[in-house]
Design an enzyme around this catalytic site. Structure first.
Site, PDB file in Angstrom:
ATOM      1  N   TYR A 157       0.842  -1.205   0.000  1.00 52.79           N
ATOM      2  CA  TYR A 157       0.000   0.000   0.000  1.00 52.79           C
ATOM      3  C   TYR A 157       0.880   1.260   0.000  1.00 52.79           C
ATOM      4  O   TYR A 157       0.702   2.157  -0.831  1.00 52.79           O
ATOM      5  CB  TYR A 157      -0.918  -0.010   1.226  1.00 52.79           C
ATOM      6  CG  TYR A 157      -1.843   1.189   1.340  1.00 52.79           C
ATOM      7  CD1 TYR A 157      -1.499   2.280   2.142  1.00 52.79           C
ATOM      8  CD2 TYR A 157      -3.052   1.222   0.662  1.00 52.79           C
ATOM      9  CE1 TYR A 157      -2.345   3.377   2.258  1.00 52.79           C
ATOM     10  CE2 TYR A 157      -3.911   2.313   0.776  1.00 52.79           C
ATOM     11  CZ  TYR A 157      -3.552   3.382   1.579  1.00 52.79           C
ATOM     12  OH  TYR A 157      -4.395   4.475   1.700  1.00 52.79           O
ATOM     13  N   LYS A 161       1.284   4.388  -2.826  1.00 55.14           N
ATOM     14  CA  LYS A 161       1.008   5.804  -2.554  1.00 55.14           C
ATOM     15  C   LYS A 161       2.249   6.661  -2.837  1.00 55.14           C
ATOM     16  O   LYS A 161       2.139   7.778  -3.330  1.00 55.14           O
ATOM     17  CB  LYS A 161       0.492   5.965  -1.138  1.00 55.14           C
ATOM     18  CG  LYS A 161      -0.836   5.247  -0.894  1.00 55.14           C
ATOM     19  CD  LYS A 161      -1.948   5.735  -1.816  1.00 55.14           C
ATOM     20  CE  LYS A 161      -3.272   5.071  -1.558  1.00 55.14           C
ATOM     21  NZ  LYS A 161      -4.371   5.545  -2.416  1.00 55.14           N
TER      22      LYS A 161
END
Ligand SMILES: NC(=O)c1ccc[n+]([C@@H]2O[C@H](COP(=O)([O-])OP(=O)(O)OC[C@H]3O[C@@H](n4cnc5c(N)ncnc54)[C@H](O)[C@@H]3O)[C@@H](O)[C@H]2O)c1
Length: 267
Positions: A157, A161
């Site tokens: 994750y 980002k």
């Protein structure tokens, strides 16, 4: 500010719930024509119904953002309905399941990369071509504090980002000459999972503004970045986090925790 958003065609990916839904409903409330994208038709229908019931304009578009064929079909449907796309909000993202690096496997890694990062490319690429031909447009990507400050058990994750922030800057350079502005929002801790009171209090204590965020807190910045008021802003990452990333230590472990701050009555 919102005048410039009237009748603008706005695609919000992953807008059947959470931050995406709040952004879609807010754009609809200022007269934009919304495309509600998500994975499940009945979830999308609920949002389309709530927008139209409130007098707004919305159409549904089921598509997995990591599937270029499904995304192509979605964009064809939007162009058939509206003939243009003015704003794209790349909101769709997944974070679960949380896995420690040693527990992770290739399938887990690839799925999160595919949806969160490759999904931004797969939707933006055909949309940017349409925006260039129509004279311009706006793309808003969705980052996270994980882009610059890591979460435990979120390696994939956080990597997506970080990638999204670099992608935002690079797209801004490549697409600027076509009058397409590319910016990103960086949400702090936004309650989209129905945190219990204890969790909200515990998270909120570590935010300078003293509370977790609500999906609606994300919408003002999204409208501003898409509006003519932001005409000279591109390649920017806008934090909407209650000051969370401004701090070096979280509040409860800081040298002077907020509980020791001067009381109002003593000021
Ligand atoms: N909530 C937070 O605290 C927070 C913090 C930082 C960043 N963000 C980012 O904000 C965005 C929205 O977060 P949220 O909390 O509202 O999430 P959420 O899980 O509540 O909603 C995400 C939506 O995206 C949809 N979706 C998932 N995969 C999809 C795919 N492949 N194609 C199309 N739709 C898909 C889901 O069905 C869901 O409706 C995400 O990009 C997330 O990473 C959220």
């Amino acid at each position: 500010m919102h005048e410039s958003l009237k009748n603008k065609v706005v695609i919000v990916t992953g807008s059947a719930r959470g931050i995406g839904r709040a952004i879609a409903e807010r754009f609809a409330s200022v007269g934009s024509k919304i495309v509600v994208n998500d994975l499940n038709q009945s979830d999308i229908d609920q949002v389309v119904d709530s927008i139209t019931a409130a007098g707004g304009k919305a159409m549904s578009a089921v598509a997995d953002v990591s599937d270029s064929t499904a995304v192509g079909t979605m964009i064809d449907a939007v162009m058939a309905e509206h003939g243009r796309i003015d704003v794209l909000v790349n909101n769709a993202g997944i974070l679960s399941p949380m896995l420690h690096f040693f527990e992770a496997d290739e399938a887990w890694w690839r799925r999160i990369i595919d949806v969160n990062l490759t999904g931004h490319f797969i939707v933006s690429h055909p949309v940017a071509r349409i925006m260039a031909k129509q004279g311009g447009g706006n793309i808003i990507n969705m980052s996270s504090g994980g882009a610059t400050r890591a979460h435990r058990a979120f390696t994939a994750y956080d990597a997506t980002k970080g990638g999204i922030e670099a992608l935002t800057r690079a797209m801004a350079l490549d697409l600027g000459p076509y009058n397409i502005r590319i910016n990103a929002l960086m949400p702090g801790s936004i309650d989209t999972s129905g945190m219990d009171l204890e969790a909200r209090k515990r998270r909120g204590e570590n935010v300078p503004l003293g509370r977790v965020g609500e999906p609606i807190d994300m919408t003002g910045a999204a409208l501003f970045l898409a509006s003519d008021e932001a005409n000279y802003i591109t390649g920017e990452i806008t934090k909407v986090d209650g000051g969370m990333l401004a701090q070096q230590r979280s509040a409860t472990v800081d040298i002077m925790p907020p509980s020791d701050f001067p009381k109002l009555e003593d000021l």
